[in-house]
Design a protein around this motif. Structure first.
Motif, PDB file in Angstrom:
ATOM      1  N   GLY A 140       0.818  -1.214   0.000  1.00  0.00           N
ATOM      2  CA  GLY A 140       0.000   0.000   0.000  1.00  0.00           C
ATOM      3  C   GLY A 140       0.847   1.258   0.000  1.00  0.00           C
ATOM      4  O   GLY A 140       0.519   2.229  -0.697  1.00  0.00           O
ATOM      5  N   THR A 141       1.940   1.252   0.770  1.00  0.00           N
ATOM      6  CA  THR A 141       2.794   2.438   0.805  1.00  0.00           C
ATOM      7  C   THR A 141       3.433   2.680  -0.555  1.00  0.00           C
ATOM      8  O   THR A 141       3.412   3.802  -1.071  1.00  0.00           O
ATOM      9  CB  THR A 141       3.897   2.250   1.863  1.00  0.00           C
ATOM     10  OG1 THR A 141       3.290   1.897   3.095  1.00  0.00           O
ATOM     11  CG2 THR A 141       4.684   3.520   2.045  1.00  0.00           C
ATOM     12  N   ILE A 142       3.979   1.627  -1.157  1.00  0.00           N
ATOM     13  CA  ILE A 142       4.638   1.797  -2.455  1.00  0.00           C
ATOM     14  C   ILE A 142       3.611   2.232  -3.508  1.00  0.00           C
ATOM     15  O   ILE A 142       3.834   3.190  -4.261  1.00  0.00           O
ATOM     16  CB  ILE A 142       5.322   0.476  -2.872  1.00  0.00           C
ATOM     17  CG1 ILE A 142       6.447   0.160  -1.889  1.00  0.00           C
ATOM     18  CG2 ILE A 142       5.866   0.583  -4.283  1.00  0.00           C
ATOM     19  CD1 ILE A 142       7.042  -1.207  -2.054  1.00  0.00           C
ATOM     20  N   LEU A 143       2.459   1.541  -3.511  1.00  0.00           N
ATOM     21  CA  LEU A 143       1.427   1.869  -4.497  1.00  0.00           C
ATOM     22  C   LEU A 143       0.940   3.302  -4.316  1.00  0.00           C
ATOM     23  O   LEU A 143       0.856   4.079  -5.267  1.00  0.00           O
ATOM     24  CB  LEU A 143       0.251   0.895  -4.355  1.00  0.00           C
ATOM     25  CG  LEU A 143      -0.905   1.075  -5.329  1.00  0.00           C
ATOM     26  CD1 LEU A 143      -0.446   0.721  -6.724  1.00  0.00           C
ATOM     27  CD2 LEU A 143      -2.083   0.202  -4.935  1.00  0.00           C
ATOM     28  N   GLY A 144       0.648   3.676  -3.059  1.00  0.00           N
ATOM     29  CA  GLY A 144       0.130   5.007  -2.797  1.00  0.00           C
ATOM     30  C   GLY A 144       1.137   6.079  -3.167  1.00  0.00           C
ATOM     31  O   GLY A 144       0.769   7.139  -3.687  1.00  0.00           O
ATOM     32  N   MET A 145       2.414   5.799  -2.933  1.00  0.00           N
ATOM     33  CA  MET A 145       3.436   6.788  -3.234  1.00  0.00           C
ATOM     34  C   MET A 145       3.526   7.008  -4.737  1.00  0.00           C
ATOM     35  O   MET A 145       3.621   8.143  -5.202  1.00  0.00           O
ATOM     36  CB  MET A 145       4.784   6.322  -2.691  1.00  0.00           C
ATOM     37  CG  MET A 145       5.699   7.448  -2.310  1.00  0.00           C
ATOM     38  SD  MET A 145       6.901   6.897  -1.116  1.00  0.00           S
ATOM     39  CE  MET A 145       7.853   5.738  -2.046  1.00  0.00           C
ATOM     40  N   SER A 146       3.458   5.926  -5.513  1.00  0.00           N
ATOM     41  CA  SER A 146       3.553   6.129  -6.957  1.00  0.00           C
ATOM     42  C   SER A 146       2.264   6.728  -7.514  1.00  0.00           C
ATOM     43  O   SER A 146       2.296   7.436  -8.513  1.00  0.00           O
ATOM     44  CB  SER A 146       3.905   4.812  -7.658  1.00  0.00           C
ATOM     45  OG  SER A 146       3.039   3.814  -7.224  1.00  0.00           O
ATOM     46  N   LEU A 147       1.125   6.468  -6.845  1.00  0.00           N
ATOM     47  CA  LEU A 147      -0.125   7.071  -7.312  1.00  0.00           C
ATOM     48  C   LEU A 147      -0.137   8.567  -7.030  1.00  0.00           C
ATOM     49  O   LEU A 147      -0.710   9.351  -7.775  1.00  0.00           O
ATOM     50  CB  LEU A 147      -1.337   6.419  -6.630  1.00  0.00           C
ATOM     51  CG  LEU A 147      -1.733   5.025  -7.060  1.00  0.00           C
ATOM     52  CD1 LEU A 147      -2.912   4.546  -6.242  1.00  0.00           C
ATOM     53  CD2 LEU A 147      -2.080   5.000  -8.532  1.00  0.00           C
ATOM     54  N   GLY A 148       0.488   8.961  -5.927  1.00  0.00           N
ATOM     55  CA  GLY A 148       0.423  10.357  -5.517  1.00  0.00           C
ATOM     56  C   GLY A 148       1.454  11.234  -6.202  1.00  0.00           C
ATOM     57  O   GLY A 148       1.336  12.444  -6.224  1.00  0.00           O
ATOM     58  N   TRP A 149       2.483  10.613  -6.801  1.00  0.00           N
ATOM     59  CA  TRP A 149       3.507  11.383  -7.512  1.00  0.00           C
ATOM     60  C   TRP A 149       3.026  11.591  -8.941  1.00  0.00           C
ATOM     61  O   TRP A 149       2.825  10.634  -9.661  1.00  0.00           O
ATOM     62  CB  TRP A 149       4.840  10.647  -7.460  1.00  0.00           C
ATOM     63  CG  TRP A 149       5.946  11.388  -8.132  1.00  0.00           C
ATOM     64  CD1 TRP A 149       6.603  11.019  -9.266  1.00  0.00           C
ATOM     65  CD2 TRP A 149       6.502  12.633  -7.728  1.00  0.00           C
ATOM     66  NE1 TRP A 149       7.523  11.953  -9.580  1.00  0.00           N
ATOM     67  CE2 TRP A 149       7.495  12.967  -8.666  1.00  0.00           C
ATOM     68  CE3 TRP A 149       6.241  13.513  -6.661  1.00  0.00           C
ATOM     69  CZ2 TRP A 149       8.234  14.139  -8.568  1.00  0.00           C
ATOM     70  CZ3 TRP A 149       6.982  14.672  -6.571  1.00  0.00           C
ATOM     71  CH2 TRP A 149       7.974  14.977  -7.531  1.00  0.00           C
ATOM     72  N   LYS A 150       2.821  12.841  -9.342  1.00  0.00           N
ATOM     73  CA  LYS A 150       2.204  13.172 -10.635  1.00  0.00           C
ATOM     74  C   LYS A 150       0.891  12.404 -10.800  1.00  0.00           C
ATOM     75  O   LYS A 150       0.778  11.514 -11.649  1.00  0.00           O
ATOM     76  CB  LYS A 150       3.156  12.832 -11.787  1.00  0.00           C
ATOM     77  CG  LYS A 150       4.406  13.684 -11.742  1.00  0.00           C
ATOM     78  CD  LYS A 150       5.310  13.367 -12.905  1.00  0.00           C
ATOM     79  CE  LYS A 150       6.551  14.235 -12.836  1.00  0.00           C
ATOM     80  NZ  LYS A 150       7.671  13.699 -13.616  1.00  0.00           N
ATOM     81  N   PRO A 151      -0.102  12.734  -9.995  1.00  0.00           N
ATOM     82  CA  PRO A 151      -1.306  11.886  -9.895  1.00  0.00           C
ATOM     83  C   PRO A 151      -2.266  12.008 -11.060  1.00  0.00           C
ATOM     84  O   PRO A 151      -3.292  11.349 -11.066  1.00  0.00           O
ATOM     85  CB  PRO A 151      -1.961  12.385  -8.606  1.00  0.00           C
ATOM     86  CG  PRO A 151      -1.511  13.790  -8.485  1.00  0.00           C
ATOM     87  CD  PRO A 151      -0.156  13.885  -9.113  1.00  0.00           C
ATOM     88  N   ASP A 152      -1.964  12.851 -12.050  1.00  0.00           N
ATOM     89  CA  ASP A 152      -3.002  13.143 -13.031  1.00  0.00           C
ATOM     90  C   ASP A 152      -3.030  12.238 -14.247  1.00  0.00           C
ATOM     91  O   ASP A 152      -3.926  12.347 -15.072  1.00  0.00           O
ATOM     92  CB  ASP A 152      -2.873  14.604 -13.489  1.00  0.00           C
ATOM     93  CG  ASP A 152      -3.458  15.527 -12.443  1.00  0.00           C
ATOM     94  OD1 ASP A 152      -4.239  15.021 -11.625  1.00  0.00           O
ATOM     95  OD2 ASP A 152      -3.115  16.717 -12.422  1.00  0.00           O
ATOM     96  N   SER A 153      -2.058  11.310 -14.363  1.00  0.00           N
ATOM     97  CA  SER A 153      -2.091  10.469 -15.555  1.00  0.00           C
ATOM     98  C   SER A 153      -3.270   9.506 -15.477  1.00  0.00           C
ATOM     99  O   SER A 153      -3.735   9.152 -14.390  1.00  0.00           O
ATOM    100  CB  SER A 153      -0.787   9.686 -15.676  1.00  0.00           C
ATOM    101  OG  SER A 153      -0.793   8.611 -14.773  1.00  0.00           O
TER     102      SER A 153
END
Lengths: 285, 279
Positions: A85-98
């Protein structure tokens, strides 16, 4: 509170006068309420939770049998979901608009609105009843092979992990979005830090304190949220025991399971407070 | 998640489509007996033209039970959310506006409630209070107000420092008057968005409680249908039509209210993070 309500139930469910007498003597049931509560607390600290009427056994025996079954289900899923969840959430939150990231985030919210136990029932229907890949639920008999054990455990752990991952990911995504607007992130990027170094030190580190308190909540959830999943899979852990206590109106057992959950949650939160005190210089000052 | 006005419109349209389907079900449940096929027949009939969603263990038409369940689930969801939002809003306004020692006490009280795992506590409460429609509402309302209280408190603290409040204090307005007439209208957006999100959670909580068997047996909800499917062997029988539809309905309704609440939060310019405080 649980104690006060459970008061009049003692003795109602058993017909054995000797047992009633011994219980009355042991738990001081003819004494005033304050005194009874004192005895109850004393017994609690010695690990004596009282006597279960529906099982006809001391509660500490039942808990000793079933607590490991809950732990073996919830510990792997909690650890897994915190990491994923941490890894997934971090990549989702970095430049979240794609677009793919937005689809995954929305899926996480959608998963959040599905009842856990219902997903469990669906999986049982498809995998156990129709495809006959997994057993229909329950714990394997004592002495069965490790493979058998894993087969029984796989579905409940899967369901729990999916839900916890989506929850952790939603929260971690929000934290990352917030942090990535901070000036130090721009600085870190312009320094030309490596991808891994940047993630670890400038995205993960600032979000550690809220993550730790989230982990504490997750531990509480591991005991309580797993409850419905345990019932759906007839997995005889703590949640299932609580359910049996409710259906049998076995108040001492209900009281004991709830007290245990509350104690674990309080301990987890105290630990989280201590950890964030050690990690976060802002809390110290 | 919500980037532009267009996305907001998409989210809101999606939620409205989902929710209108559910409200339609509640309206249809007032149709006369036997409108959707025979009211009762043999148990575990698979879906057919006379029973569109088949029959359950008692031979009742599943579609009809589902429609009636929508009424129970929606009303418990709305009432439970209302009770919890009112408690949360009052605690939040009071703590945020008064400040000082009152704030400290109320905030630590909120923190304690936040940490206690809600579901086991609800189970214990519901088991002692007995299962009835009103008790389920009370149990949800009493234990689900903490996030609202926190958000409203933060907003009320901001407003407390605003110049117009100083002016009111200077004019000699009483604190209660300021809280009700001037602070409350300003936190209204937050409160409303929280209410919509709380409906989603209380529908999920209610179905969880009913699934355990602590719902009101007089008014079977969707969660209760799942309870019966689990305990009376519909799952083992493979009668998927008795438990797939109610679970789907719970998910759709809950998702609809979450999306609507997210849209509202965005409209009221609340922090994007508050979506994460769903639980």
């Amino acid at each position: 509170m649980v104690f006060i309500f459970g008061e009049e139930i003692y003795g109602a469910a058993i017909r054995n006068p000797d047992l009633i007498q011994s219980l009355i003597a042991k738990y001081g049931l003819e004494m005033p309420m304050g005194e009874q509560f004192w005895i109850y607390l004393n017994n609690l600290f010695r690990g004596d939770f009282g006597y279960s009427f529906s099982f006809g056994r001391p509660i500490s025996d039942i808990i000793g049998e079933r607590l490991p079954l809950t732990l073996i289900m919830t510990v792997p899923s909690t650890v897994l979901s915190l990491i994923i969840g941490t890894i997934l959430g971090m990549s989702l939150g970095w430049k979240p608009d794609s677009l793919p990231k937005r689809i995954i985030s929305t899926t996480c919210v959608a998963i959040h609105s599905i009842p856990t136990y219902w997903l469990g029932m669906l999986l049982l229907l498809v995998l156990s009843l129709w495809a006959r890949v997994t057993p229909i639920g329950g714990a394997p008999p004592v002495g069965s092979s490790i493979l058998d054990f894993i087969q029984h455990l796989a579905l409940p752990v899967f369901v729990l992990t999916i839900f916890n991952v989506s929850y952790v990911a939603i929260i971690m995504r929000g934290l990352t979005v917030e942090i990535s607007e901070e000036p130090f992130v721009t600085t870190a990027l312009s320094k030309g830090l490596s991808w891994f170094n940047f993630r670890l030190r400038h995205l993960l580190k600032p979000s550690l304190p809220p993550l730790i308190s989230l982990a504490a909540i997750e531990i509480g959830f591991a005991f309580s949220g797993a409850l419905l999943v345990e019932i759906a899979f007839s997995w005889p852990g703590m949640g299932y025991t609580m359910w049996q206590a409710v259906t049998e109106r076995d108040y001492p057992l209900l009281q004991a399971t709830f007290t245990l959950v509350a104690l674990v949650v309080i301990a987890a939160n105290a630990l989280a407070d201590l950890l964030s005190y050690l990690l976060d210089p802002r809390v110290k000052s | 998640m919500i980037r532009s006005k267009l996305t907001l419109a998409k989210v809101e349209i999606a939620s409205i489509v989902l929710l209108s389907a559910v409200f339609m079900m509640a309206v249809l449940s007032f149709m006369p007996e036997g409108y959707f096929g025979r009211a009762s027949s043999a148990p575990y009939l698979p879906p057919s033209l006379s029973n569109l969603l088949g029959t359950n263990d008692l031979g009742d038409d599943v579609l009809r039970t589902l429609l009636q369940g929508s009424r129970v689930s929606l009303s418990i969801g709305a009432l439970g959310a209302m009770v919890s939002t009112i408690i949360g809003a009052l605690v939040g306004i009071f703590a945020g506006f008064m400040g000082g020692i009152i704030d400290e006490i109320m905030s630590s009280f909120t923190d304690i409630f936040m940490v206690v795992p809600a579901l086991p506590l609800m189970i214990v409460l519901a088991a002692y209070l007995g299962s009835s429609f009103l008790n389920v509402v009370i149990v949800i309302g009493l234990l689900w107000w903490t996030t609202t209280a926190r958000l409203v408190r933060a907003r009320a603290r901001q407003i407390r420092g605003a110049p117009f409040i100083e002016g009111l204090v200077g004019l000699g307005a009483s604190k209660l008057y300021i809280m009700l007439r001037h602070v409350l209208p300003n936190v209204w957006g937050v409160v409303f968005a929280r209410f919509v999100l709380a409906v989603s959670s209380s529908i999920l909580l209610e179905s969880g409680l009913s699934f355990i068997g602590l719902g009101d047996p007089q008014n079977p909800s969707w969660g209760m249908m799942l309870h019966f499917a689990m305990t009376r062997g519909a799952l083992l029988y493979g009668a998927w039509w008795t438990f797939v539809p109610p679970g789907l309905c719970i998910s759709i309704t809950s998702l609809g209210f979450i999306l609507l609440g997210m849209g509202l939060e965005w409209r009221y310019k609340m922090s994007t993070k508050s979506i994460s405080d769903l639980l």
